[in-house]
Write a protein that holds these residues in place. Structure first.
Motif, PDB file in Angstrom:
ATOM      1  N   VAL A  32       0.830  -1.337  -0.140  1.00 48.32           N
ATOM      2  CA  VAL A  32       0.128   0.165  -0.083  1.00 48.32           C
ATOM      3  C   VAL A  32       0.981   1.108   0.016  1.00 48.32           C
ATOM      4  O   VAL A  32       0.610   2.171  -0.629  1.00 48.32           O
ATOM      5  CB  VAL A  32      -0.817  -0.133   1.193  1.00 48.32           C
ATOM      6  N   VAL A  33       1.749   1.351   1.036  1.00 54.96           N
ATOM      7  CA  VAL A  33       2.945   2.228   0.754  1.00 54.96           C
ATOM      8  C   VAL A  33       3.570   2.771  -0.505  1.00 54.96           C
ATOM      9  O   VAL A  33       3.556   3.756  -0.784  1.00 54.96           O
ATOM     10  CB  VAL A  33       4.044   2.343   1.831  1.00 54.96           C
ATOM     11  N   ILE A  34       3.758   1.484  -1.023  1.00 55.00           N
ATOM     12  CA  ILE A  34       4.383   1.683  -2.389  1.00 55.00           C
ATOM     13  C   ILE A  34       3.395   2.207  -3.354  1.00 55.00           C
ATOM     14  O   ILE A  34       3.725   3.095  -4.154  1.00 55.00           O
ATOM     15  CB  ILE A  34       5.079   0.333  -3.037  1.00 55.00           C
ATOM     16  N   LEU A  35       2.312   1.836  -3.329  1.00 63.01           N
ATOM     17  CA  LEU A  35       1.214   2.395  -4.195  1.00 63.01           C
ATOM     18  C   LEU A  35       1.157   3.990  -4.080  1.00 63.01           C
ATOM     19  O   LEU A  35       1.106   4.432  -5.186  1.00 63.01           O
ATOM     20  CB  LEU A  35      -0.224   1.330  -4.124  1.00 63.01           C
ATOM     21  N   TYR A  36       1.154   4.327  -2.860  1.00 62.58           N
ATOM     22  CA  TYR A  36       0.888   5.702  -2.666  1.00 62.58           C
ATOM     23  C   TYR A  36       2.160   6.272  -3.217  1.00 62.58           C
ATOM     24  O   TYR A  36       2.102   7.596  -3.774  1.00 62.58           O
ATOM     25  CB  TYR A  36       1.143   5.928  -1.228  1.00 62.58           C
ATOM     26  N   GLU A  37       3.429   5.848  -3.029  1.00 60.99           N
ATOM     27  CA  GLU A  37       4.513   6.627  -3.395  1.00 60.99           C
ATOM     28  C   GLU A  37       4.570   6.613  -5.033  1.00 60.99           C
ATOM     29  O   GLU A  37       5.183   7.665  -5.734  1.00 60.99           O
ATOM     30  CB  GLU A  37       5.837   5.696  -3.247  1.00 60.99           C
ATOM     31  N   ILE A  38       4.152   5.612  -5.795  1.00 58.40           N
ATOM     32  CA  ILE A  38       4.185   5.528  -7.369  1.00 58.40           C
ATOM     33  C   ILE A  38       2.936   6.558  -7.601  1.00 58.40           C
ATOM     34  O   ILE A  38       3.404   7.382  -8.553  1.00 58.40           O
ATOM     35  CB  ILE A  38       3.555   4.138  -7.778  1.00 58.40           C
ATOM     36  N   THR A  39       1.796   6.665  -6.904  1.00 59.38           N
ATOM     37  CA  THR A  39       0.897   7.566  -7.235  1.00 59.38           C
ATOM     38  C   THR A  39       1.466   9.168  -7.168  1.00 59.38           C
ATOM     39  O   THR A  39       1.298   9.742  -7.996  1.00 59.38           O
ATOM     40  CB  THR A  39      -0.462   7.336  -6.306  1.00 59.38           C
ATOM     41  N   LEU A  40       2.276   9.436  -6.102  1.00 58.77           N
ATOM     42  CA  LEU A  40       2.909  10.589  -5.928  1.00 58.77           C
ATOM     43  C   LEU A  40       3.963  10.932  -6.829  1.00 58.77           C
ATOM     44  O   LEU A  40       3.881  11.991  -7.478  1.00 58.77           O
ATOM     45  CB  LEU A  40       3.223  10.547  -4.610  1.00 58.77           C
ATOM     46  N   ALA A  41       4.589  10.002  -7.231  1.00 56.35           N
ATOM     47  CA  ALA A  41       5.671  10.174  -8.207  1.00 56.35           C
ATOM     48  C   ALA A  41       4.903  10.242  -9.707  1.00 56.35           C
ATOM     49  O   ALA A  41       5.441  11.235 -10.292  1.00 56.35           O
ATOM     50  CB  ALA A  41       6.460   8.999  -8.347  1.00 56.35           C
ATOM     51  N   LYS A  42       3.866   9.739  -9.883  1.00 51.54           N
ATOM     52  CA  LYS A  42       3.423   9.960 -11.187  1.00 51.54           C
ATOM     53  C   LYS A  42       2.636  11.460 -11.356  1.00 51.54           C
ATOM     54  O   LYS A  42       2.801  11.973 -12.217  1.00 51.54           O
ATOM     55  CB  LYS A  42       2.153   8.837 -11.299  1.00 51.54           C
ATOM     56  N   ILE A  43       2.268  11.887 -10.171  1.00 48.95           N
ATOM     57  CA  ILE A  43       1.694  13.172 -10.128  1.00 48.95           C
ATOM     58  C   ILE A  43       2.702  14.153 -10.206  1.00 48.95           C
ATOM     59  O   ILE A  43       2.546  15.258 -10.930  1.00 48.95           O
ATOM     60  CB  ILE A  43       1.032  13.633  -8.946  1.00 48.95           C
ATOM     61  N   GLU A  44       3.782  14.032  -9.634  1.00 49.50           N
ATOM     62  CA  GLU A  44       5.010  14.774  -9.860  1.00 49.50           C
ATOM     63  C   GLU A  44       5.569  15.048 -11.157  1.00 49.50           C
ATOM     64  O   GLU A  44       5.750  15.857 -11.703  1.00 49.50           O
ATOM     65  CB  GLU A  44       6.112  14.325  -8.854  1.00 49.50           C
ATOM     66  N   GLU A  45       5.551  13.917 -11.835  1.00 49.32           N
ATOM     67  CA  GLU A  45       5.899  13.654 -13.128  1.00 49.32           C
ATOM     68  C   GLU A  45       5.012  14.400 -14.190  1.00 49.32           C
ATOM     69  O   GLU A  45       5.487  15.150 -15.245  1.00 49.32           O
ATOM     70  CB  GLU A  45       6.088  12.246 -13.618  1.00 49.32           C
ATOM     71  N   ALA A  46       3.847  14.268 -13.780  1.00 49.29           N
ATOM     72  CA  ALA A  46       2.538  15.203 -14.728  1.00 49.29           C
ATOM     73  C   ALA A  46       2.809  16.392 -14.441  1.00 49.29           C
ATOM     74  O   ALA A  46       2.865  17.165 -15.376  1.00 49.29           O
ATOM     75  CB  ALA A  46       1.403  14.487 -14.216  1.00 49.29           C
ATOM     76  N   ILE A  47       3.152  17.060 -13.398  1.00 51.92           N
ATOM     77  CA  ILE A  47       3.450  18.359 -13.103  1.00 51.92           C
ATOM     78  C   ILE A  47       4.737  18.869 -13.869  1.00 51.92           C
ATOM     79  O   ILE A  47       4.783  20.112 -14.599  1.00 51.92           O
ATOM     80  CB  ILE A  47       3.376  18.585 -11.733  1.00 51.92           C
ATOM     81  N   LYS A  48       5.389  18.233 -13.731  1.00 57.36           N
ATOM     82  CA  LYS A  48       6.808  18.706 -14.555  1.00 57.36           C
ATOM     83  C   LYS A  48       6.556  18.393 -16.031  1.00 57.36           C
ATOM     84  O   LYS A  48       7.142  19.197 -16.708  1.00 57.36           O
ATOM     85  CB  LYS A  48       8.038  17.292 -14.199  1.00 57.36           C
ATOM     86  N   ALA A  49       5.801  17.221 -16.671  1.00 57.62           N
ATOM     87  CA  ALA A  49       5.718  17.398 -18.009  1.00 57.62           C
ATOM     88  C   ALA A  49       4.722  18.627 -18.266  1.00 57.62           C
ATOM     89  O   ALA A  49       5.023  19.186 -19.344  1.00 57.62           O
ATOM     90  CB  ALA A  49       4.634  16.146 -18.359  1.00 57.62           C
ATOM     91  N   PHE A  50       3.779  19.030 -17.424  1.00 56.17           N
ATOM     92  CA  PHE A  50       3.082  20.084 -17.894  1.00 56.17           C
ATOM     93  C   PHE A  50       3.976  21.598 -17.917  1.00 56.17           C
ATOM     94  O   PHE A  50       3.693  22.261 -18.845  1.00 56.17           O
ATOM     95  CB  PHE A  50       1.891  20.488 -16.769  1.00 56.17           C
ATOM     96  N   ASN A  51       4.684  21.562 -16.966  1.00 59.51           N
ATOM     97  CA  ASN A  51       5.673  22.675 -16.881  1.00 59.51           C
ATOM     98  C   ASN A  51       6.632  22.748 -18.318  1.00 59.51           C
ATOM     99  O   ASN A  51       7.185  23.703 -18.381  1.00 59.51           O
ATOM    100  CB  ASN A  51       6.512  22.994 -15.648  1.00 59.51           C
ATOM    101  N   GLU A  52       6.849  21.622 -18.566  1.00 58.92           N
ATOM    102  CA  GLU A  52       7.858  21.441 -19.844  1.00 58.92           C
ATOM    103  C   GLU A  52       6.977  21.466 -20.976  1.00 58.92           C
ATOM    104  O   GLU A  52       7.580  21.302 -22.078  1.00 58.92           O
ATOM    105  CB  GLU A  52       8.719  20.152 -19.654  1.00 58.92           C
ATOM    106  N   ASN A  53       5.783  21.916 -21.122  1.00 58.73           N
ATOM    107  CA  ASN A  53       4.863  21.648 -22.226  1.00 58.73           C
ATOM    108  C   ASN A  53       4.852  20.487 -23.211  1.00 58.73           C
ATOM    109  O   ASN A  53       5.153  20.601 -24.305  1.00 58.73           O
ATOM    110  CB  ASN A  53       5.142  22.943 -23.102  1.00 58.73           C
ATOM    111  N   ASN A  54       4.747  19.344 -22.259  1.00 62.44           N
ATOM    112  CA  ASN A  54       4.845  17.965 -22.844  1.00 62.44           C
ATOM    113  C   ASN A  54       3.254  17.403 -22.599  1.00 62.44           C
ATOM    114  O   ASN A  54       3.238  16.643 -21.695  1.00 62.44           O
ATOM    115  CB  ASN A  54       5.741  17.298 -22.387  1.00 62.44           C
ATOM    116  N   PRO A  55       2.341  17.620 -23.270  1.00 58.06           N
ATOM    117  CA  PRO A  55       1.048  17.176 -23.050  1.00 58.06           C
ATOM    118  C   PRO A  55       0.794  15.685 -23.250  1.00 58.06           C
ATOM    119  O   PRO A  55      -0.202  15.175 -22.512  1.00 58.06           O
ATOM    120  CB  PRO A  55       0.294  17.932 -24.094  1.00 58.06           C
ATOM    121  N   ASP A  56       1.498  14.899 -23.580  1.00 59.19           N
ATOM    122  CA  ASP A  56       1.373  13.642 -23.986  1.00 59.19           C
ATOM    123  C   ASP A  56       2.147  12.657 -22.531  1.00 59.19           C
ATOM    124  O   ASP A  56       1.181  12.080 -22.203  1.00 59.19           O
ATOM    125  CB  ASP A  56       2.210  12.875 -25.092  1.00 59.19           C
TER     126      ASP A  56
END
Length: 159
Positions: A22-46
């Protein structure tokens, strides 16, 4: 998420107990959200869309694993629904502003489940997995990490 992070999560999953999963699943979720924010800031919609869909899958898995014999599961379901709505909103509006709310909830839940997993002595959930022993070796200009299974009888010399 890069290949190294995926490899690290995979190795942890093979050795994890039920609460550590469960802890790992939370960490993966948070990592994916962080990556999404980074991609948005880098103007990478895909990449933004891909990472948010991955985070959504993690939250869906957390929902599916709830045991409703316990009252706390209903409270967790409400929180997961809220997080899911924030992720969907960020995906549809193409604006990561609501992801801060989702991150906040997930971070608090992660902290709680980390404490629970410290007291879980049930051992690894997955059986017949390779025991990981890590070692580092130096290559020409690189640092190589190796895993050795001590139960593998085909390695080395047999006396």
């Amino acid at each position: 998420m890069d290949k190294e992070a995926i490899r690290a999560f995979t190795a942890r999953i093979t050795q994890a107990s039920r609460s550590e999963l469960v802890v790992i699943l939370y960490e993966i979720t948070l990592a994916k959200i962080e990556e999404a924010i980074k991609a948005f800031n880098e103007n990478n919609p895909d990449i933004y869309e891909k990472e948010l869909k991955g985070a959504q899958k993690c939250v869906s898995e957390l929902m599916a694993c709830l045991d409703f014999r316990y009252k706390i599961s209903y409270n967790l379901m409400s929180l997961y629904i809220y997080v899911s709505k924030q992720i969907i909103s960020a995906l549809m509006k193409r604006d990561p502003i609501t992801l801060q709310y989702a991150k906040s909830v997930m971070q608090k839940l992660l902290t709680g489940f980390e404490e629970v997993s410290k007291n879980d002595n049930s051992g690894p959930l997955m059986k017949n997995t390779q025991q990981l022993y890590a070692g580092l070796t130096y290559g020409k200009g690189t640092l190589n990490e190796t895993y050795i299974n001590p139960n593998n009888k085909s390695r080395g010399f047999i006396a």
